[in-house]
Design a protein around this motif. Sequence first.
Motif, mmCIF file in Angstrom:
data_model
loop_
_atom_site.group_PDB
_atom_site.id
_atom_site.type_symbol
_atom_site.label_atom_id
_atom_site.label_comp_id
_atom_site.label_asym_id
_atom_site.label_seq_id
_atom_site.Cartn_x
_atom_site.Cartn_y
_atom_site.Cartn_z
ATOM 1 N N GLN A 99 1.080 -10.234 2.248
ATOM 2 C CA GLN A 99 0.707 -11.509 2.875
ATOM 3 C C GLN A 99 1.293 -11.613 4.285
ATOM 4 O OE1 GLN A 99 -1.674 -13.462 1.445
ATOM 5 N NE2 GLN A 99 -1.635 -14.224 3.555
ATOM 6 N N LYS A 100 2.584 -11.237 4.423
ATOM 7 C CA LYS A 100 3.223 -11.340 5.750
ATOM 8 C C LYS A 100 2.556 -10.390 6.748
ATOM 9 C CE LYS A 100 7.547 -13.623 5.250
ATOM 10 N NZ LYS A 100 8.648 -13.480 4.315
ATOM 11 N N THR A 101 2.134 -9.220 6.262
ATOM 12 C CA THR A 101 1.451 -8.268 7.151
ATOM 13 C C THR A 101 0.130 -8.869 7.641
ATOM 14 O OG1 THR A 101 2.426 -6.423 5.936
ATOM 15 C CG2 THR A 101 0.531 -5.904 7.324
ATOM 16 N N ILE A 102 -0.600 -9.480 6.715
ATOM 17 C CA ILE A 102 -1.885 -10.085 7.098
ATOM 18 C C ILE A 102 -1.667 -11.298 8.005
ATOM 19 C CG2 ILE A 102 -3.879 -11.330 6.159
ATOM 20 C CD1 ILE A 102 -3.714 -9.194 3.854
ATOM 21 N N ASP A 103 -0.661 -12.113 7.688
ATOM 22 C CA ASP A 103 -0.363 -13.272 8.544
ATOM 23 C C ASP A 103 -0.030 -12.820 9.970
ATOM 24 O OD1 ASP A 103 -0.696 -14.877 6.365
ATOM 25 O OD2 ASP A 103 1.441 -15.220 5.996
ATOM 26 N N THR A 104 0.672 -11.678 10.085
ATOM 27 C CA THR A 104 1.131 -11.205 11.400
ATOM 28 C C THR A 104 0.049 -10.425 12.147
ATOM 29 O OG1 THR A 104 3.341 -11.012 10.477
ATOM 30 C CG2 THR A 104 2.967 -9.900 12.578
ATOM 31 N N PHE A 105 -0.619 -9.507 11.441
ATOM 32 C CA PHE A 105 -1.546 -8.588 12.114
ATOM 33 C C PHE A 105 -3.023 -8.885 11.812
ATOM 34 C CE2 PHE A 105 2.189 -5.492 11.569
ATOM 35 C CZ PHE A 105 2.671 -5.738 12.841
ATOM 36 N N GLY A 106 -3.273 -9.716 10.790
ATOM 37 C CA GLY A 106 -4.648 -10.117 10.473
ATOM 38 C C GLY A 106 -5.408 -9.170 9.561
#
Length: 257
Positions: free
Chosen positions: A82-89
């Motif tokens: 989730q944090k990866t997607i929040d940061t990099f999309g």
Amino acid sequence: MEFCGLFSLKDRVAIVTGARRGIGAATAILFAQAGADVAISDIEAGTGELDAIAGIIKQSGRRALALKCDVSLKSDIDNMVQKTIDTFGQVDILVNNAGGGRPGSLLELSEDDWNFTLNLNLKGCFQCCQAVAKHMIAREKGAIVNVNSVESLRAVRDISHAYAVSKSGMTLLTRQFARELPKHGIRVNEVAPGSIRTEMMKPVWSDPERMERLRTMSLWGRMAEPEEVASAILFLASDAASWVNGHTLIVDGGYMA
Ligand SMILES: NC(=O)c1ccc[n+]([C@@H]2O[C@H](COP(=O)([O-])OP(=O)(O)OC[C@H]3O[C@@H](n4cnc5c(N)ncnc54)[C@H](O)[C@@H]3O)[C@@H](O)[C@H]2O)c1
């Protein structure tokens, strides 16, 4: 596509687990040099090593995200994704590198040690694949590379142990996902390294007698460096391997030949 473009990861987003040192760190750095933004995670995130790798990635002009993640815990994995997607999309590439285990003959091994090793190498890989694939499916593309071992191929040590059993399970996991995910544009492969000079192998390279034995057995008279595995992982993660799926790429200098 141009020759070099095939190996480029330009503007892709990768997650590499177990990336504070060793093969994971070498892979994360190489991915950044190939153009990717990289989320690096490790169970040990407070030692400064993970932040140092993030610093090297940023020096390559790419973005880095350092996260604590124990791959044997689903909650940690969900948080990492989730944090990866929040940061990099997005997530385009997953490298399931975190691994290890508790040694000991299968005859003597405790239930706790068995569970520890299987949860880390097999369940951890399964849960990371599942969590990341769900996001890759929505974008209909992705590449997963699992870091296995030549120990998955045959019983090479004198004393049997749970590590080899867990890694052997990883091979079927790789192949099962490799059959299930192509309809979503996702490839799944693995590398199977031989002896690599990392902390995991310190008991061997720091002991002159054991190192001498390894030199004699190795076709090259040496242990390989983590970067020599990272380049094989890069190949499998890149478009150069667009028709490679469900494959075990042995990276052992020919030891198992
Ligand atoms: N070094 C070798 O000779 C060799 C050979 C074959 C396969 N491998 C595989 O390569 C991978 C990387 O190992 P390495 O040689 O770089 O060793 P390493 O010990 O340097 O790196 C392993 C990393 O995984 C992390 N880790 C351990 N448990 C974790 C967990 N539960 N969750 C998240 N991270 C965790 C460690 O903190 C460490 O940073 C492993 O999967 C290992 O089985 C290594």
